[in-house]
Motif scaffolding. Structure first.
Motif, PDB file in Angstrom:
ATOM      1  N   ASP A 287      -2.903  -7.612  15.107  1.00 28.26           N
ATOM      2  CA  ASP A 287      -2.024  -6.732  15.889  1.00 28.26           C
ATOM      3  C   ASP A 287      -1.871  -5.359  15.216  1.00 28.26           C
ATOM      4  O   ASP A 287      -0.770  -4.847  15.045  1.00 28.26           O
ATOM      5  N   ILE A 288      -3.019  -4.813  14.851  1.00 32.04           N
ATOM      6  CA  ILE A 288      -3.053  -3.452  14.307  1.00 32.04           C
ATOM      7  C   ILE A 288      -3.667  -2.550  15.371  1.00 32.04           C
ATOM      8  O   ILE A 288      -4.783  -2.785  15.831  1.00 32.04           O
ATOM      9  N   TRP A 289      -2.934  -1.536  15.749  1.00 33.31           N
ATOM     10  CA  TRP A 289      -3.362  -0.643  16.845  1.00 33.31           C
ATOM     11  C   TRP A 289      -3.239   0.794  16.371  1.00 33.31           C
ATOM     12  O   TRP A 289      -2.214   1.205  15.835  1.00 33.31           O
ATOM     13  N   PHE A 290      -4.294   1.561  16.530  1.00 35.49           N
ATOM     14  CA  PHE A 290      -4.234   2.965  16.146  1.00 35.49           C
ATOM     15  C   PHE A 290      -5.030   3.779  17.160  1.00 35.49           C
ATOM     16  O   PHE A 290      -5.841   3.242  17.923  1.00 35.49           O
ATOM     17  N   ALA A 291      -4.798   5.092  17.165  1.00 33.80           N
ATOM     18  CA  ALA A 291      -5.446   5.976  18.137  1.00 33.80           C
ATOM     19  C   ALA A 291      -5.690   7.336  17.499  1.00 33.80           C
ATOM     20  O   ALA A 291      -5.040   7.721  16.526  1.00 33.80           O
ATOM     21  N   THR A 292      -6.622   8.081  18.120  1.00 32.04           N
ATOM     22  CA  THR A 292      -6.906   9.432  17.657  1.00 32.04           C
ATOM     23  C   THR A 292      -5.721  10.346  17.969  1.00 32.04           C
ATOM     24  O   THR A 292      -4.937  10.066  18.898  1.00 32.04           O
ATOM     25  N   PRO A 293      -5.562  11.433  17.244  1.00 28.69           N
ATOM     26  CA  PRO A 293      -4.444  12.350  17.522  1.00 28.69           C
ATOM     27  C   PRO A 293      -4.397  12.812  18.968  1.00 28.69           C
ATOM     28  O   PRO A 293      -3.322  12.993  19.547  1.00 28.69           O
TER      29      PRO A 293
ATOM     30  N   MET B 238      -2.270  14.814  24.082  1.00 28.86           N
ATOM     31  CA  MET B 238      -2.536  15.136  25.480  1.00 28.86           C
ATOM     32  C   MET B 238      -1.275  14.982  26.340  1.00 28.86           C
ATOM     33  O   MET B 238      -1.184  15.541  27.434  1.00 28.86           O
ATOM     34  N   LEU B 239      -0.311  14.229  25.828  1.00 18.33           N
ATOM     35  CA  LEU B 239       0.957  14.056  26.536  1.00 18.33           C
ATOM     36  C   LEU B 239       2.121  14.697  25.781  1.00 18.33           C
ATOM     37  O   LEU B 239       3.280  14.381  26.039  1.00 18.33           O
ATOM     38  N   GLY B 240       1.800  15.584  24.863  1.00 17.22           N
ATOM     39  CA  GLY B 240       2.838  16.378  24.212  1.00 17.22           C
ATOM     40  C   GLY B 240       3.489  15.737  23.002  1.00 17.22           C
ATOM     41  O   GLY B 240       4.424  16.307  22.428  1.00 17.22           O
ATOM     42  N   TYR B 241       3.039  14.554  22.584  1.00 17.13           N
ATOM     43  CA  TYR B 241       3.642  13.862  21.449  1.00 17.13           C
ATOM     44  C   TYR B 241       2.922  14.214  20.148  1.00 17.13           C
ATOM     45  O   TYR B 241       1.749  14.598  20.150  1.00 17.13           O
ATOM     46  N   ALA B 242       3.633  14.065  19.062  1.00 19.31           N
ATOM     47  CA  ALA B 242       3.022  14.292  17.756  1.00 19.31           C
ATOM     48  C   ALA B 242       2.087  13.134  17.428  1.00 19.31           C
ATOM     49  O   ALA B 242       2.353  11.982  17.797  1.00 19.31           O
ATOM     50  N   PRO B 243       0.965  13.397  16.749  1.00 17.87           N
ATOM     51  CA  PRO B 243       0.040  12.320  16.379  1.00 17.87           C
ATOM     52  C   PRO B 243       0.721  11.301  15.469  1.00 17.87           C
ATOM     53  O   PRO B 243       1.641  11.629  14.714  1.00 17.87           O
TER      54      PRO B 243
ATOM     55  N   ALA C 202      -0.071   2.473  14.964  1.00 17.29           N
ATOM     56  CA  ALA C 202       0.983   2.904  15.888  1.00 17.29           C
ATOM     57  C   ALA C 202       1.595   1.683  16.570  1.00 17.29           C
ATOM     58  O   ALA C 202       1.093   0.565  16.456  1.00 17.29           O
ATOM     59  N   ASP C 203       2.677   1.925  17.298  1.00 18.37           N
ATOM     60  CA  ASP C 203       3.423   0.854  17.949  1.00 18.37           C
ATOM     61  C   ASP C 203       2.973   0.733  19.400  1.00 18.37           C
ATOM     62  O   ASP C 203       3.251   1.615  20.226  1.00 18.37           O
TER      63      ASP C 203
ATOM     64  N   HIS D  48       5.193  12.057  29.945  1.00 16.62           N
ATOM     65  CA  HIS D  48       4.914  13.172  29.047  1.00 16.62           C
ATOM     66  C   HIS D  48       6.138  13.404  28.160  1.00 16.62           C
ATOM     67  O   HIS D  48       7.252  12.956  28.473  1.00 16.62           O
ATOM     68  N   TYR D  49       5.937  14.120  27.077  1.00 20.21           N
ATOM     69  CA  TYR D  49       7.048  14.418  26.178  1.00 20.21           C
ATOM     70  C   TYR D  49       8.169  15.168  26.893  1.00 20.21           C
ATOM     71  O   TYR D  49       9.352  15.014  26.558  1.00 20.21           O
ATOM     72  N   ASP D  50       7.799  15.987  27.909  1.00 18.69           N
ATOM     73  CA  ASP D  50       8.808  16.759  28.634  1.00 18.69           C
ATOM     74  C   ASP D  50       9.560  15.929  29.675  1.00 18.69           C
ATOM     75  O   ASP D  50      10.439  16.431  30.372  1.00 18.69           O
ATOM     76  N   GLY D  51       9.213  14.648  29.816  1.00 17.27           N
ATOM     77  CA  GLY D  51       9.914  13.762  30.742  1.00 17.27           C
ATOM     78  C   GLY D  51       9.185  13.528  32.049  1.00 17.27           C
ATOM     79  O   GLY D  51       9.486  12.565  32.759  1.00 17.27           O
ATOM     80  N   ASP D  52       8.251  14.422  32.403  1.00 18.61           N
ATOM     81  CA  ASP D  52       7.472  14.219  33.613  1.00 18.61           C
ATOM     82  C   ASP D  52       6.410  13.143  33.383  1.00 18.61           C
ATOM     83  O   ASP D  52       6.119  12.781  32.247  1.00 18.61           O
TER      84      ASP D  52
END
Length: 616
Positions: free
Chosen positions: A80-86, A91-96, A101-102, A143-147
């Motif tokens: 249960d180890i999950w990771f992703a590229t920055p 692309m959705l406004g979040y910090a890498p 990751a969770d 998205h990070y902005d809520g949309d």
């Protein structure tokens, strides 16, 4: 190419880059540095140099992924180890997120309406054995902005455990929000009239299918506004549009809960009414006619306009929408010919009085033998260069007994009688013959487009027929372009794809005509091997004065660009329209502003014996 195909292609193109990331993460999470050193028999200095190069490569890959709005992730299911590229996060406004990751946090970002579909899709692959070993979905993610933005995801299982259960997955996700919004706009366009916001004919047909029941009685009203063209011609389309909006508003209020209203196009409307009794229906029809005839106040103008209404009854006059529509149309013309501002119920006698249609149908049988058909050619201009890059072949009929007959009148009769097959073959043969003649005279022919009829397209032998004609006249396939309407293309999509692929193998390019007037599912549109969308003139005509038409034209252009297709606008009649189309990225145009359709000899003199540049 579908969105999922695009994802697959992107995944392949980025496969080598993904390997860099996977090796990097393998080193980071599995702590196998010493083993790798032993296996590779490399020095520690050499390993560090390779790792440094790998870090730099990873950074370059991540920058590229950000630009393309592509995110890549990997999931070690057993640990249960999950990771992703920055780029997955940015692309959705979040910090890498550095390192693991969770997953639950990421799943919580999915729109509540899409969450069950996504989780069930993932569970489906986790609970399955080797086949299938992939999944795909589209969902809205916060998205990070809520949309919420539309995201396309595709995943493949890269490792299985000893029980043949998925042990590791690799996935790609792409931001498709702009494409999806363009699709939504086209989907809306497929079901509504852009001016009045009323349902269109296709949508009303679907409503009809939904509401009919064994014991229900309905009436279909075909409403045509008398002399509306006079207002358009004298006061302009902008005023005409305002009047249509006012008429639509009255119809909504009149029908309300008793039925449904749709705009057929132009000054034509269709109404479906519940008709419990003929007396009640007659009173309601008279009320509609009276209300539509009352004074209209538009800015400084006052108008009186009257309707001609034809009525057909379900199930008395027919049990399907198309039959009722045709019968109401026949009744409407009867009312119009009887003096206008009237309504008429369909009768069998009206059907028997279609003398003109019968006369034309009989005359069509001899038209080919009597050599009464000719082809005219309308030039197509590239907006970036002003050059003539193509032409459309358009049939003309001058009957020896009836005189000139417009295509709008005889082609529907030819389609209904089945004579369109012979006429269509003649058009193809004559077009190719003309191309061969221009070549023999030393001209470099341009590509000529020919419209295909519904009946032609239904047969499986059409590619063979066209191939034979091209071979007979020794004309290269890339000089011929075939146009099919949106309705033809989507009537039987799988058959369409099969025929279009056959054209493609012959080297013939195809385009979708009258785009925007029918119903195009994006999933099918992307599978059609076509290179061009022709924007219907009904949108071009009003795009300089009607914001909705402007937006629709722009949306179609954006959609075509996203799908790697070209666009051509038909019915361009003014310099203002031309300039606006050019400014929003349309590729080519045709219309009276450049030239009416003209005979072959005149076309040759004007466009083939010059450098074919047009001042635009």
């Amino acid at each position: 190419m579908t969105i999922y195909s695009w994802v697959t292609l992107t995944g392949y193109l980025l496969a080598s880059l993904c390997l860099l990331l996977l090796v990097r993460n393998h080193l980071r999470f599995n702590n196998t540095k010493s083993q790798t050193l032993n296996k590779l028999e490399a020095s520690e200095q050499g390993f560090k140099e390779r790792e440094n190069n790998l870090v730099k490569a990873e950074a370059r890959v991540n920058e590229a992924l950000k630009l393309t709005k592509v995110g890549i992730w990997e999931w070690d299911i057993a640990k249960d180890i999950w990771f992703a590229t920055p780029s997955y996060f940015t692309m959705l406004g979040y910090a890498p997120v550095e390192g693991s990751a969770d997953r639950k946090t990421e799943l919580d970002k999915i729109h509540p309406e899409d969450r069950e579909h996504v989780t069930s899709t993932i569970k489906g692959i986790l609970n399955s054995k080797k086949a299938p070993n992939y999944y795909k979905y589209q969902a809205r993610i916060r998205h990070y902005d809520g949309d919420y933005r539309w995201i396309s995801v595709r995943c493949i299982v890269t490792e299985f455990d000893k029980d043949d259960r998925p042990a590791r997955m690799l996935g790609v996700r792409i931001d498709i929000d702009e494409i999806q919004k363009a699709h939504d706009q086209v989907e809306w366009l497929a079901h509504h009239d852009s001016l009045t916001k009323l349902p269109n004919k296709e949508s009303l047909n679907k409503i009809f299918q939904r509401v009919i029941e064994a014991d229900i009685k309905l009436a279909l009203l075909f409403v045509d506004l008398d002399n509306f063209k006079t207002i358009n011609n004298n006061l302009g389309h902008a005023t005409g549009d305002q009047l249509l909006l006012a008429v639509a508003d009255r119809m909504r209020a009149l029908v309300d809960q008793s039925g449904y209203v749709a705009r057929q196009g132009g000054d034509e409307f269709i109404i479906i009414l519940y008709a419990d009794s003929e007396k009640q229906l007659t009173e309601k029809t008279a009320e509609i006619k009276s209300a539509l005839s009352e004074r209209y106040h538009l800015d400084q103008h006052q108008f009186f306009i009257t309707p001609s209404i034809g009525v057909s009854l379900y199930p008395k006059d027919g049990k399907d929408f198309d039959t009722l529509y045709k019968q109401a149309d026949t009744a409407m013309y009867h009312a119009k010919h009887a003096g206008k501002n009237k309504y008429a119920f369909f009768t069998e006698a009206m059907q028997a009085n279609t003398t003109r249609a019968l006369t034309l149908s009989n005359a069509l049988h001899d038209a080919l033998e009597q050599q009464e058909f000719t082809l005219h050619y309308q030039p197509q201009i590239a907006l970036d260069s002003g050059k003539v890059v193509g032409a459309e072949a358009l049939i003309r009929w001058h009957s020896k007994t009836l005189g000139a007959v417009s295509p709008g009148e005889f082609i529907p009769i030819a389609e209904e009688s089945g004579q369109i097959l012979a006429i269509g073959e003649w058009v193809l043969r004559e077009t190719v013959r003309q191309l061969q003649q221009w070549r023999s005279e030393g001209f470099a022919p341009i590509r000529v487009a020919v419209n295909l009829s519904y009946a032609q397209f239904q047969g499986n032998d059409l590619p063979t027929l066209i191939s034979g004609i091209l071979e007979e006249y020794n004309v290269p396939a890339d000089y011929l372009e075939l146009e099919l309407t949106e309705h033809i293309a989507t009537n039987n999509p799988e058959h369409t794809i099969e025929i279009l692929k056959a054209f493609q193998q012959l080297g013939i390019q195809t385009s979708i005509d009258d785009f925007g007037t029918g119903y195009s599912s994006l999933s099918y549109l992307q599978r059609f091997p076509v290179y061009k969308l022709k924007i219907d003139q009904s949108f071009v005509r009003n795009m300089t004065t009607n914001t909705n038409d402007h937006i629709i034209v722009g949306t179609i252009i954006v959609l075509a660009q996203q799908l790697g297709m070209k666009t051509i606008a038909e019915g361009v009649e003014t310099k203002v329209q031309l300039d606006l189309l050019k400014s929003i990225g349309c590729d080519d145009i045709q219309g009276y502003y450049i030239s009416r359709p003209i005979p072959a000899d005149e076309f040759k003199d004007r466009y083939l014996q010059s450098d074919r540049n047009i001042i635009i």
